[in-house]
Design a protein around this motif. Structure first.
Motif, short mmCIF file in Angstrom:
data_model
loop_
_atom_site.label_atom_id
_atom_site.label_comp_id
_atom_site.label_asym_id
_atom_site.label_seq_id
_atom_site.Cartn_x
_atom_site.Cartn_y
_atom_site.Cartn_z
N ARG A 65 0.64 -0.97 0.08
CA ARG A 65 0.12 0.16 0.32
C ARG A 65 0.33 1.12 -0.05
NH1 ARG A 65 -0.76 3.62 2.93
NH2 ARG A 65 -3.46 4.98 3.50
N THR A 66 0.83 2.25 -1.27
CA THR A 66 1.83 3.34 -1.11
C THR A 66 0.73 4.46 -2.54
OG1 THR A 66 3.89 4.28 -1.70
CG2 THR A 66 3.14 2.28 -2.91
N ALA A 67 0.94 5.57 -2.12
CA ALA A 67 0.63 6.38 -2.94
C ALA A 67 0.62 6.72 -4.27
CB ALA A 67 0.50 7.51 -2.24
N VAL A 68 0.18 5.89 -5.89
CA VAL A 68 0.15 5.41 -7.21
C VAL A 68 -0.58 6.82 -7.55
CG1 VAL A 68 0.36 4.40 -8.69
CG2 VAL A 68 1.36 3.21 -6.50
N ARG A 69 0.28 7.34 -8.98
CA ARG A 69 -0.50 8.67 -9.03
C ARG A 69 -0.08 8.46 -10.32
NH1 ARG A 69 1.63 10.74 -4.61
NH2 ARG A 69 0.67 11.38 -2.84
N ASP A 70 0.17 7.12 -11.06
CA ASP A 70 0.73 6.68 -12.55
C ASP A 70 -0.11 5.57 -12.69
OD1 ASP A 70 1.86 9.23 -13.85
OD2 ASP A 70 3.96 7.48 -12.24
N SER A 149 -7.05 19.66 -9.29
CA SER A 149 -5.97 20.51 -9.13
C SER A 149 -4.38 19.92 -9.41
CB SER A 149 -5.91 20.25 -7.50
OG SER A 149 -5.60 19.20 -6.85
N GLN A 150 -3.94 18.02 -9.43
CA GLN A 150 -2.99 17.82 -10.27
C GLN A 150 -3.29 16.95 -11.88
OE1 GLN A 150 -2.33 16.52 -5.74
NE2 GLN A 150 -1.39 15.79 -6.65
N ARG A 151 -3.12 17.22 -12.30
CA ARG A 151 -3.24 16.82 -14.01
C ARG A 151 -3.41 15.12 -13.95
NH1 ARG A 151 0.89 19.14 -18.67
NH2 ARG A 151 -0.15 20.75 -16.95
N THR A 204 -4.44 6.22 -5.19
CA THR A 204 -4.44 6.71 -4.18
C THR A 204 -5.30 8.48 -3.20
OG1 THR A 204 -3.06 8.47 -2.79
CG2 THR A 204 -3.65 9.31 -4.83
N VAL A 205 -5.39 8.38 -2.32
CA VAL A 205 -6.51 9.31 -1.56
C VAL A 205 -6.04 10.88 -1.49
CG1 VAL A 205 -7.08 7.59 0.55
CG2 VAL A 205 -5.63 8.98 0.78
N PHE A 206 -7.04 11.91 -1.74
CA PHE A 206 -6.47 13.12 -2.01
C PHE A 206 -7.48 14.16 -1.41
CE2 PHE A 206 -8.18 14.82 -6.00
CZ PHE A 206 -8.71 13.58 -6.76
N ALA A 207 -6.91 15.20 -1.46
CA ALA A 207 -7.55 16.23 -0.66
C ALA A 207 -7.99 17.48 -1.70
CB ALA A 207 -7.56 16.22 0.79
N GLY A 208 -7.05 17.40 -2.72
CA GLY A 208 -7.05 18.75 -3.74
C GLY A 208 -8.24 18.56 -4.85
N LEU A 209 -8.93 18.78 -4.32
CA LEU A 209 -10.55 19.29 -5.59
C LEU A 209 -11.15 20.59 -6.23
CD1 LEU A 209 -12.37 16.97 -3.07
CD2 LEU A 209 -11.96 16.60 -5.26
C1 LIG Z 1 -5.79 14.55 3.97
C2 LIG Z 1 -5.00 13.61 2.92
C3 LIG Z 1 -4.63 14.59 1.64
C4 LIG Z 1 -3.89 14.28 0.77
N1 LIG Z 1 -3.96 15.67 -0.24
C5 LIG Z 1 -3.51 14.64 -1.39
C6 LIG Z 1 -3.49 15.54 -2.28
O1 LIG Z 1 -4.05 16.84 -2.73
N2 LIG Z 1 -2.81 14.90 -3.38
C7 LIG Z 1 -1.37 14.01 -3.75
O2 LIG Z 1 -1.35 13.88 -4.70
N3 LIG Z 1 -1.65 13.71 -1.67
C8 LIG Z 1 -2.58 13.31 -1.25
N4 LIG Z 1 -2.90 12.91 -0.30
C9 LIG Z 1 -2.05 12.30 -0.20
C10 LIG Z 1 -0.42 11.37 0.37
O3 LIG Z 1 -0.28 12.65 -0.43
C11 LIG Z 1 -0.08 10.72 0.84
O4 LIG Z 1 -0.26 9.29 1.38
C12 LIG Z 1 1.39 10.67 1.40
O5 LIG Z 1 2.33 10.99 0.04
C13 LIG Z 1 1.83 9.08 1.51
O6 LIG Z 1 1.95 8.20 0.58
P1 LIG Z 1 2.06 6.72 0.65
O7 LIG Z 1 1.18 6.54 0.65
O8 LIG Z 1 3.04 6.53 -0.16
O9 LIG Z 1 2.92 6.64 1.94
C14 LIG Z 1 -3.50 13.52 0.53
C15 LIG Z 1 -3.72 12.37 1.89
C16 LIG Z 1 -3.80 12.57 3.12
C17 LIG Z 1 -4.16 11.83 4.09
#
Ligand SMILES: Cc1cc2nc3c(=O)[nH]c(=O)nc-3n(C[C@H](O)[C@H](O)[C@H](O)COP(=O)(O)O)c2cc1C
Length: 239
Positions: A65-70, A149-151, A204-209
């Motif tokens: 489990r790690t944030a993946v954006r591609d 907010s992120q393409r 990945t989860v994100f909040a930059g809406l």
């Molecule tokens: C409340 C919250 C808001 C986040 N907002 C963004 C965001 O706007 N853009 C983004 O790329 N990642 C966002 N993330 C994802 C985090 O950046 C990501 O969980 C962090 O990079 C950890 O990465 P990992 O899971 O690889 O350790 C958000 C995560 C949380 C919990």
């Protein structure tokens, strides 16, 4: 009231407010006035297949489990999307049923660009079924990048966008209602993520809406319907 200007005093004042707030939150919640509830305006309903079953045990999925954006161009199956949306809805229904019954709703929206059997568009999840209510058309390709907010998130096959009724939450709990709503959105977003991992998907989860996008597409005014959290999902790119 005069606000302290030194950072330490300001922090102390904020903490005192938070403390008062937390004490107020222990009391019985107030009823949500009917005028704060907003029925969503939806278009036609499309049925979704039954949620796909997990392909990987949770213990095996968690270490990856790690944030993946591609994301690969491979489309998401509608059954996988159904599983993700159902998991996000179910955790909220299981833990916060009293909030839902009181009229403090979370609404799950879903932008689809590459989902088998579904057109590009914005939809609202209707858990009975499960099904999607069509809400708005969405641009595809490069034009979709203006929606986020992120393409890179516009290149995902699908996005889950979690919204909540902030007005109702505040009426019911005072400002503690905002924290509670964020907690619920966090739980829903992470339930979606864990479900995706167990389907061998990434995201990945994100909040930059971008608030204006949901306002224009879904009438989300940021108060009666506020965007809280999101989850981008897709298949991993080939190594
Ligand atoms: C409340 C919250 C808001 C986040 N907002 C963004 C965001 O706007 N853009 C983004 O790329 N990642 C966002 N993330 C994802 C985090 O950046 C990501 O969980 C962090 O990079 C950890 O990465 P990992 O899971 O690889 O350790 C958000 C995560 C949380 C919990």
């Amino acid at each position: 009231m005069n606000q302290p200007t030194d950072p330490g005093g300001l922090l102390g004042s904020l903490l005192a407010d938070t403390h008062l707030d937390a004490r107020a939150a222990v009391g019985p919640p107030a009823a949500v006035p009917a005028h704060l509830r907003r029925a969503p305006t939806d278009g036609p309903l499309t049925g979704l297949p039954a949620p796909a079953s997990p392909r990987v045990a949770l213990d095996d999925a968690l270490p990856g489990r790690t944030a993946v954006r591609d994301y690969a161009m491979t489309p998401l199956s509608a059954a996988d999307l159904s599983a993700i949306l159902t998991a996000a809805d179910r955790i909220d229904a299981d833990i916060w049923s009293a909030e839902r019954a009181a009229g403090v709703d979370l609404d799950l929206y879903c932008a689809t660009w590459r989902v088998t059997g579904l057109d590009t568009g914005l939809h609202r999840f209707g858990p009975q079924g499960p099904a999607l209510h069509r809400v708005a058309d969405l641009p595809a390709g490069a034009a979709a990048e203006d929606l986020v907010s992120q393409r890179e998130f516009a290149r995902a096959p699908a996005l889950l966008v979690i919204t909540g009724n902030l007005a109702a939450a505040l009426a019911r709990h005072g400002s503690h209602g905002h924290r509670l709503l964020l907690t619920r959105a966090g739980a829903a977003g992470h339930a979606a993520w864990l479900t995706a991992l167990r389907l061998n998907l990434v995201g990945t989860v994100f909040a930059g809406l971008l608030p204006h996008v949901l306002r224009e597409c879904a009438g989300a005014d940021g108060y009666h319907r506020a965007a809280l959290f999101a989850f981008a999902v897709g298949h991993a790119t080939p190594p």
